[in-house]
Design an enzyme around this catalytic site. Sequence first.
Site, PDB file in Angstrom:
ATOM      1  CB  VAL A  81      -1.001   0.162   1.278  1.00 41.62           C
ATOM      2  CG1 VAL A  81      -1.798   0.977   1.247  1.00 41.62           C
ATOM      3  CG2 VAL A  81      -1.734  -1.201   1.412  1.00 41.62           C
ATOM      4  CG  HIS A  88      -7.609   4.509  -0.952  1.00 39.28           C
ATOM      5  ND1 HIS A  88      -8.823   3.976  -0.946  1.00 39.28           N
ATOM      6  CD2 HIS A  88      -7.047   3.670  -1.418  1.00 39.28           C
ATOM      7  CE1 HIS A  88      -8.969   2.822  -1.225  1.00 39.28           C
ATOM      8  NE2 HIS A  88      -7.599   2.506  -1.825  1.00 39.28           N
TER       9      HIS A  88
END
Length: 155
Positions: A81, A88
Amino acid sequence: MRTFEGSFCGKDLKFAIVISRFNSFITDELLKGCLDGLKRHEVDSENIDVYYVPGAFEIPLVCKKLAKSKKYNAIIALGAVIRGSTPHFEYVSAEVSKGIANVSLEQEVPVIFGVLTCDTVDQAIERAGTKAGNKGFDAAMSALEMANLMKNISS
């Protein structure tokens, strides 16, 4: 005083790897490192199952299903990520880490957190086999140690 710790011997142990396809240029390298670590420590290829999910957010659900099956001594979660310009990153990172921890605690199966949470692509690349080693390999070592420790506690 008695102390207990897991060994790194993977003989006769079964592992599941749950890997995110998103950011595959990073996660593919994590997988290579993870498989290298397991195989170097006597884990037979037949005792390794790899499950692909679309993104990191989907990792905990598949880990839970696999943990409930009781087929594996440990499960390794791999993903990447990378922070963008919206919030987000925070949502996904927090939910993935919380979800993986919950699965491990609820099912009493080691679920190893091998999900990179990085501010930049360069940081992720460094952790996937360049300057900072390979966190996939590190996750494999944690899985071996925890699988053996849990086996020792159970016997």
